[in-house]
Design an enzyme around this catalytic site. Structure first.
Site, short mmCIF file in Angstrom:
data_model
loop_
_atom_site.label_atom_id
_atom_site.label_comp_id
_atom_site.label_asym_id
_atom_site.label_seq_id
_atom_site.Cartn_x
_atom_site.Cartn_y
_atom_site.Cartn_z
N SER A 165 0.82 -1.21 0.00
CA SER A 165 0.00 0.00 0.00
C SER A 165 0.85 1.26 0.00
CB SER A 165 -0.90 0.00 1.24
OG SER A 165 -1.51 1.25 1.45
N GLU A 171 0.20 3.70 1.68
CA GLU A 171 0.23 4.18 3.06
C GLU A 171 1.58 3.88 3.71
OE1 GLU A 171 -1.93 5.81 5.17
OE2 GLU A 171 -3.30 6.22 3.52
N TYR A 193 -1.86 0.20 10.44
CA TYR A 193 -2.09 -0.46 9.15
C TYR A 193 -0.85 -0.37 8.28
CZ TYR A 193 -3.63 -0.95 4.30
OH TYR A 193 -3.73 -1.31 2.97
#
Length: 361
Positions: free
Chosen positions: A130, A132, A153
């Protein structure tokens, strides 16, 4: 025919990927969680009765927290390709459930990699990494940008990323990371900001909602159209050698821009409806994500077709249609022009909107 296993098949990406692989002649197996209610809305339109001798889609109950069960499933299926998309994927929720997020999102990947290693099968493995993971790293971000995660996460995804690299280097697995930047569609979960916005617009127009509560409007993201991104996943596993790829559009927009353009598309003034609520801010924010997808374009030949504005129109049209309203229709025209067909609007969209008053924001 090739055999593929998809974890997270009932999610946005899993459903689109299943469609893609079925269209390419694969036999597709999906891992789903056992629940007291059906959670397969996104794949209902491609579901096949396993008693059908021509069936090519099969679902298996399982859990990313159960390594033994994963090992047995992978050994028995002997898949040619494994697409690991399953995770606790909501950033805000990861702050509230950090241990669970680490177990499922981080260790879940390790369990699958270890299942591949122990079973000794020859398979190609795709890890859904990801954007992120980049967190506070300066944009634009590419394959060489250091990770600076800003959420449980993201930290779990960084762990999963490096475990994938280590199993590739240490055990010779064909294991790849696709570092996908934000990708959206009408199948996006209702608690993700883009879908939350387009869903609210439909509900406001239908007279069933008055306000839309959002968090950080200044956060910037690189947004693309999800069905195109699953094509990149498939391309990554078709290469001669395993590698890691950043996938994105190379353009970034703020949440505020998304809101402005979505409301303007249907002739509404967003300021009349949008309220900033501090409860939707994260303890640590990611301010600016912007992909540099040069490697993916060069080696995979992957190019996005749907622009930021077109993505918004596709999503607004779908959510309006789901509540029985006549949408402007530009989204439909865009998909017909780009792909030659009008994408299936899942029953999950209408079901979620019909229960909007009881939904989780």
């Amino acid at each position: 025919m090739k055999v593929a296993l998809i974890t997270g098949i009932t999610g946005q990406d899993g459903s689109y990927l299943a469609e893609l692989l079925l269209s390419k002649g694969y036999q597709v197996h999906g891992l789903i969680r056992r629940a007291s209610t059906f959670n397969t809305d996104r794949i209902e339109h491609i579901y096949q009765d396993p008693h059908d001798p021509n069936a090519r889609l099969f679902l298996h109950y399982g859990d990313l927290a159960n390594g033994e069960q994963l090992t047995n499933l992978i050994y028995n299926l002997q898949p040619d390709e494994i697409y690991h998309l399953g995770a606790q994927s909501h950033v805000k929720v990861s702050f509230e459930m950090p241990e669970y997020t680490g177990d499922v999102t981080g260790l879940g990947t390790t369990r699958i990699l270890e299942a591949i290693r122990r079973s000794g099968i020859k398979t190609r493995f795709y890890q859904a990494s990801s954007s992120e993971m980049f967190g506070a790293a300066q944009p634009p971000q590419d394959e060489d940008t250091p990770f600076k995660p800003r959420s449980p996460y993201a930290a779990a995804k960084v762990y999963a990323y490096w475990m994938t690299v280590n199993y590739r280097d240490g055990y010779g697995l064909f294991a790849c990371n696709g570092i996908l930047f934000n990708h959206e569609s009408p199948r996006r979960g209702e608690t993700f900001v883009t879908r939350k916005v387009t869903r609210a617009i439909a509900m406001i127009l239908a007279g069933r909602q008055d306000k839309l509560y959002l968090g950080n409007l200044d956060a910037r993201r690189d947004w693309g159209y999800a069905p195109e991104y699953v094509g990149a996943m498939w391309l990554i596993l078709q290469q001669a050698r395993p590698g890691d790829y950043v996938v994105g559009t190379g353009q970034s927009h703020s949440v505020k821009e998304f809101v402005e353009r979505a409301f303007a598309y249907v002739g509404l003034e967003w300021q009349r409806y949008v309220v900033v609520d501090q409860r939707y801010f994260r303890p640590t924010e990611v301010e600016f994500l912007l992909a540099n997808p040069a490697k993916a374009r060069r080696e995979l030949g992957w190019e996005p077709k749907v622009s930021f504005d077109e993505l918004i129109k596709i999503m607004v049209d779908a959510d309006m249609e789901a509540v029985g309203l006549q949408p402007p229709g530009e989204g439909k025209q865009i998909l017909q022009a780009r792909f030659g067909r009008w994408h299936h609007w899942d029953s999950s969209v209408s079901k979620a909107l019909s229960n909007a008053g009881r939904g989780v924001d």
